[in-house]
Design a protein around this motif. Structure first.
Motif, PDB file in Angstrom:
ATOM      1  N   GLN A   1      38.234  39.379  24.629  1.00  0.00           N
ATOM      2  CA  GLN A   1      37.535  40.514  25.209  1.00  0.00           C
ATOM      3  C   GLN A   1      36.222  40.753  24.460  1.00  0.00           C
ATOM      4  N   ARG A   2      35.327  39.813  24.632  1.00  0.00           N
ATOM      5  CA  ARG A   2      33.995  39.859  24.032  1.00  0.00           C
ATOM      6  C   ARG A   2      32.975  39.522  25.123  1.00  0.00           C
ATOM      7  N   ASP A   3      31.829  40.166  25.054  1.00  0.00           N
ATOM      8  CA  ASP A   3      30.781  39.967  26.056  1.00  0.00           C
ATOM      9  C   ASP A   3      30.032  38.657  25.845  1.00  0.00           C
ATOM     10  N   GLU A   4      29.712  38.015  26.949  1.00  0.00           N
ATOM     11  CA  GLU A   4      28.792  36.880  26.987  1.00  0.00           C
ATOM     12  C   GLU A   4      29.159  35.763  26.023  1.00  0.00           C
ATOM     13  N   ILE A   5      30.453  35.473  25.924  1.00  0.00           N
ATOM     14  CA  ILE A   5      30.921  34.372  25.083  1.00  0.00           C
ATOM     15  C   ILE A   5      31.427  33.262  26.002  1.00  0.00           C
TER      16      ILE A   5
ATOM     17  N   GLN B   1      42.918  39.277  26.351  1.00  0.00           N
ATOM     18  CA  GLN B   1      43.824  39.568  27.453  1.00  0.00           C
ATOM     19  C   GLN B   1      44.712  38.339  27.644  1.00  0.00           C
ATOM     20  N   LEU B   2      45.984  38.572  27.907  1.00  0.00           N
ATOM     21  CA  LEU B   2      46.895  37.506  28.306  1.00  0.00           C
ATOM     22  C   LEU B   2      47.083  37.645  29.806  1.00  0.00           C
ATOM     23  N   ARG B   3      46.786  36.561  30.538  1.00  0.00           N
ATOM     24  CA  ARG B   3      46.854  36.589  31.988  1.00  0.00           C
ATOM     25  C   ARG B   3      47.665  35.396  32.474  1.00  0.00           C
TER      26      ARG B   3
ATOM     27  N   MET C   1      29.962  45.954  26.931  1.00  0.00           N
ATOM     28  CA  MET C   1      31.331  46.238  27.325  1.00  0.00           C
ATOM     29  C   MET C   1      31.926  45.003  28.003  1.00  0.00           C
ATOM     30  N   PHE C   2      33.157  44.664  27.659  1.00  0.00           N
ATOM     31  CA  PHE C   2      33.825  43.490  28.209  1.00  0.00           C
ATOM     32  C   PHE C   2      34.058  43.646  29.702  1.00  0.00           C
ATOM     33  N   GLU C   3      33.729  42.580  30.424  1.00  0.00           N
ATOM     34  CA  GLU C   3      33.998  42.541  31.859  1.00  0.00           C
ATOM     35  C   GLU C   3      34.594  41.177  32.185  1.00  0.00           C
ATOM     36  N   LEU C   4      35.761  41.188  32.835  1.00  0.00           N
ATOM     37  CA  LEU C   4      36.443  39.957  33.201  1.00  0.00           C
ATOM     38  C   LEU C   4      35.718  39.283  34.357  1.00  0.00           C
ATOM     39  N   ASN C   5      35.554  37.980  34.251  1.00  0.00           N
ATOM     40  CA  ASN C   5      34.959  37.186  35.324  1.00  0.00           C
ATOM     41  C   ASN C   5      35.755  37.386  36.611  1.00  0.00           C
ATOM     42  N   ALA C   6      35.049  37.512  37.729  1.00  0.00           N
ATOM     43  CA  ALA C   6      35.690  37.800  39.024  1.00  0.00           C
ATOM     44  C   ALA C   6      36.676  36.710  39.441  1.00  0.00           C
ATOM     45  N   VAL C   7      36.389  35.457  39.139  1.00  0.00           N
ATOM     46  CA  VAL C   7      37.299  34.366  39.505  1.00  0.00           C
ATOM     47  C   VAL C   7      38.590  34.469  38.687  1.00  0.00           C
ATOM     48  N   LEU C   8      38.472  34.740  37.398  1.00  0.00           N
ATOM     49  CA  LEU C   8      39.667  34.900  36.570  1.00  0.00           C
ATOM     50  C   LEU C   8      40.493  36.097  37.048  1.00  0.00           C
ATOM     51  N   GLU C   9      39.820  37.166  37.416  1.00  0.00           N
ATOM     52  CA  GLU C   9      40.535  38.346  37.912  1.00  0.00           C
ATOM     53  C   GLU C   9      41.255  38.038  39.218  1.00  0.00           C
TER      54      GLU C   9
END
Length: 144
Positions: free
Chosen positions: A39-43, A22-24, A1-9
């Motif tokens: 939105q892909r895991d571990e890329i 995601q567009l941020r 499951m996709f999880e956004l890096n905490a720094v990017l968030e």
């Protein structure tokens, strides 16, 4: 499951989602600066995406780049996937002007970020949503 890096968030605001990314908006009002986060895991690198996802990322990037360049009358548009500090694949799109504080050098790590005011944030989000609304899935809740 996709999880956004905490720094990017922490450093960005969700604008919406394209089919892949995601567009941020980077929360620094000194620059018109967006990132696409597939939105892909571990890329961590573009080549790690499957062919279909690579093509989709390039389509999203080109759409975003052209829209930002035209809408913000850029002198130059910087597009980059660095990943030196945040390994999760994300593609920067930065509108540049010959008059900006870092011109002609890179912007990364040069100036402390200055957060958008509520009014500035509302204005830039409204502009981007109006320009890309047909291509974006907009967040249903308040952007994070």
């Amino acid at each position: 499951m996709f999880e956004l890096n905490a720094v990017l968030e922490r450093d960005s605001i969700l604008v919406g989602s394209f089919p892949l990314s995601q567009l941020r908006l980077i929360n620094d009002c000194q620059f018109v600066w967006f990132i696409l986060v597939p939105q892909r895991d571990e890329i961590t690198e573009i080549y790690q995406l499957c062919e279909e996802d690579r093509q989709q990322l390039m389509a999203e990037s080109c759409l975003l780049a052209e829209t930002l360049h035209d809408a913000f009358s850029a002198d130059k548009l910087n597009v980059a996937a660095l990943g030196n500090q945040v390994p999760q694949l994300h593609l920067h799109h930065v509108v540049r002007y010959t008059t900006d504080a870092c011109w002609p050098g890179p912007i990364w790590g040069r100036l402390p970020a200055i957060s958008y005011t509520e009014e500035e944030l509302a204005n830039i989000l409204q502009k981007v949503h109006s320009l890309l609304g047909d291509d974006l899935i907009l967040p249903s809740a308040k952007p994070s």
